[in-house]
Write an enzyme that holds these catalytic residues in place. Structure first.
Site, PDB file in Angstrom:
ATOM      1  N   PRO A 101       1.209  -1.400   0.080  1.00  7.32           N
ATOM      2  CA  PRO A 101       0.032   0.067  -0.030  1.00  7.32           C
ATOM      3  C   PRO A 101       1.005   1.555  -0.125  1.00  7.32           C
ATOM      4  CG  PRO A 101       0.132  -0.791   1.802  1.00  7.32           C
ATOM      5  CD  PRO A 101       0.788  -1.555   1.508  1.00  7.32           C
ATOM      6  N   GLN A 151      -7.187  -1.490   2.385  1.00 16.88           N
ATOM      7  CA  GLN A 151      -6.319  -1.638   3.862  1.00 16.88           C
ATOM      8  C   GLN A 151      -7.573  -0.271   4.437  1.00 16.88           C
ATOM      9  OE1 GLN A 151      -2.534   1.197   4.815  1.00 16.88           O
ATOM     10  NE2 GLN A 151      -1.674  -0.462   5.568  1.00 16.88           N
ATOM     11  N   ASN A 201       8.218  -7.497   4.090  1.00 17.27           N
ATOM     12  CA  ASN A 201       8.690  -6.015   2.587  1.00 17.27           C
ATOM     13  C   ASN A 201       9.933  -4.659   3.782  1.00 17.27           C
ATOM     14  OD1 ASN A 201       6.461  -2.824   3.660  1.00 17.27           O
ATOM     15  ND2 ASN A 201       6.660  -3.467   1.873  1.00 17.27           N
ATOM     16  N   GLY A 202      10.043  -4.185   2.818  1.00 21.02           N
ATOM     17  CA  GLY A 202      11.384  -3.523   2.952  1.00 21.02           C
ATOM     18  C   GLY A 202      12.255  -3.806   1.869  1.00 21.02           C
ATOM     19  N   ASP A 203      12.684  -2.856   1.012  1.00 20.31           N
ATOM     20  CA  ASP A 203      13.668  -2.905   0.325  1.00 20.31           C
ATOM     21  C   ASP A 203      14.424  -4.212  -0.980  1.00 20.31           C
ATOM     22  OD1 ASP A 203      14.824  -0.466   1.631  1.00 20.31           O
ATOM     23  OD2 ASP A 203      16.324  -1.764   2.656  1.00 20.31           O
ATOM     24  N   CYS A 258       1.819   3.147  10.114  1.00 18.49           N
ATOM     25  CA  CYS A 258       2.505   4.146   9.549  1.00 18.49           C
ATOM     26  C   CYS A 258       2.620   5.207  10.793  1.00 18.49           C
ATOM     27  CB  CYS A 258       1.044   4.469   8.987  1.00 18.49           C
ATOM     28  SG  CYS A 258       1.094   6.737   7.939  1.00 18.49           S
ATOM     29  N   ARG A 300       8.349   0.779  -2.408  1.00 21.97           N
ATOM     30  CA  ARG A 300       8.905   1.701  -3.803  1.00 21.97           C
ATOM     31  C   ARG A 300       9.903   1.768  -4.781  1.00 21.97           C
ATOM     32  NH1 ARG A 300      12.470   4.380   1.258  1.00 21.97           N
ATOM     33  NH2 ARG A 300      12.489   1.761   1.154  1.00 21.97           N
TER      34      ARG A 300
END
Ligand SMILES: Cc1cc2nc3c(=O)[nH]c(=O)nc-3n(C[C@H](O)[C@H](O)[C@H](O)COP(=O)(O)O)c2cc1C
Length: 306
Positions: A11, A66, A193-195, A96, A217
């Protein structure tokens, strides 16, 4: 190798709206997507200025919607609305970090500090809907409070089906490298999740016991990125993709909001292409949809369909 629906698009507020999701599905129809976060207040009160409050997900494939908020009963009501609107599952935002959400509203990442409230919200949302419920969270509030593992147990007890874990704390925001703990033998499946950017990252996450991967991203200006990670070649006809994305944005938001809103996408798509800076400066002045289409066609050397 993971199943196709174990590859998720994360998201991304202001980005993973319906036009962007449509473009992602052009390349990878079977992946799972999560909507931008939607405020439970905005959804329940049906705020007219947020088109996402009125999205119908029926035809959208595997999509989770979400929600964020700190009010237990409003979160349950919001989940019911999303179920009625065809979401395949409901995801609760517990990660968040932006002050408006995490400190002022006591929602998002703040719920990592208040496990009682987090559990109440999870239970209420699970009870409210028949579709699965997931949670997206981080490693913890800060490096002193890395209590994601406790949240996994609370989620499992509440009937949450899976969790996406962003390998950073709230305090880290989006800085530093993501750290992915080993998640073998946990009570519910965990999505990493992440990179995550390439197939070797996917392999590493599988080795750590993750049931899936979620990419954020890396999708900016590259809605084909997940398809690429899954083995497809990157497309060549970028200009056509940009024009299709713009048309979808104009249809969805109208010209007045759509043109300025598309500037960031134009900047991401053009990043690294010779002449990108001048293109970006020009695009930022444009308010007319046809002028924007012409500029995009000129930049990528394609012909706009009128
Ligand atoms: C611009 C932006 C908007 C985001 N919006 C949301 C959101 O609405 N809900 C959410 O749970 N996470 C949101 N995130 C966090 C991402 O989903 C993801 O957890 C984070 O970017 C790390 O993954 P990545 O390294 O693949 O980008 C956002 C991140 C960015 C950069």
């Amino acid at each position: 190798m993971l199943e196709k629906n174990s590859f998720f698009v994360a998201p991304l507020a202001g980005i993973t709206d319906r036009p962007f999701r449509t473009i992602v599905r052009d390349f990878s129809p079977d992946v799972s997507l999560v909507t931008e976060m939607i405020s439970c207040h905005s959804l329940v009160e049906q705020h007219k200025n947020c088109p996402r409050n009125f999205d119908n997900y029926g035809a959208e494939g595997n999509i989770g919607a979400q929600i964020f908020g700190a009010d237990v009963s409003l979160m349950a009501d919001a989940a019911r609305i999303l179920q009625d609107n065809g979401a395949k599952w409901v995801d609760i935002n517990m990660g968040c970090p932006v002050p408006k959400v995490a400190t002022r509203a006591g929602a998002g990442a703040y719920l990592m500090r208040d496990h009682k409230l987090a559990g109440d919200i999870m239970r209420a949302v699970v009870r409210a809907v028949e579709i699965p419920v997931s949670v997206k969270t981080r490693l913890g509030w800060d490096s002193e409070h890395m209590d994601w593992r406790e949240l996994v147990d609370i989620a499992a007890d509440a009937g949450v089906k899976f969790m996406a874990l962003h390998g950073r704390t709230r305090a880290a925001g989006y800085t530093g490298d993501a750290v992915h703990p080993d998640v073998h033998e946990l009570p519910i499946p965990i999505i990493a999740n992440g990179d995550i950017k390439d197939v070797s990252d996917v392999q590493a996450m599988e080795n750590l016991g993750y049931a899936g991967v979620m990419v954020g991203r890396a999708m900016l200006g590259a809605p084909w990125k997940l398809a690429e990670i899954m083995g497809q070649n990157a497309p060549q006809d970028i200009g056509r993709i940009v024009l299709r994305h713009l048309d979808l944005v104009l249809d969805y938001y109208g010209e007045r909001s759509g043109v300025p809103l598309f500037r960031k996408h134009a900047a991401w798509y053009s990043a690294g292409v010779p002449g990108a800076t001048a293109f970006r400066v020009a695009v930022n002045q444009i308010t007319d949809a046809q002028e924007l289409k012409d500029k995009i066609s000129e930049f990528w050397g394609c012909v706009a369909e009128i």
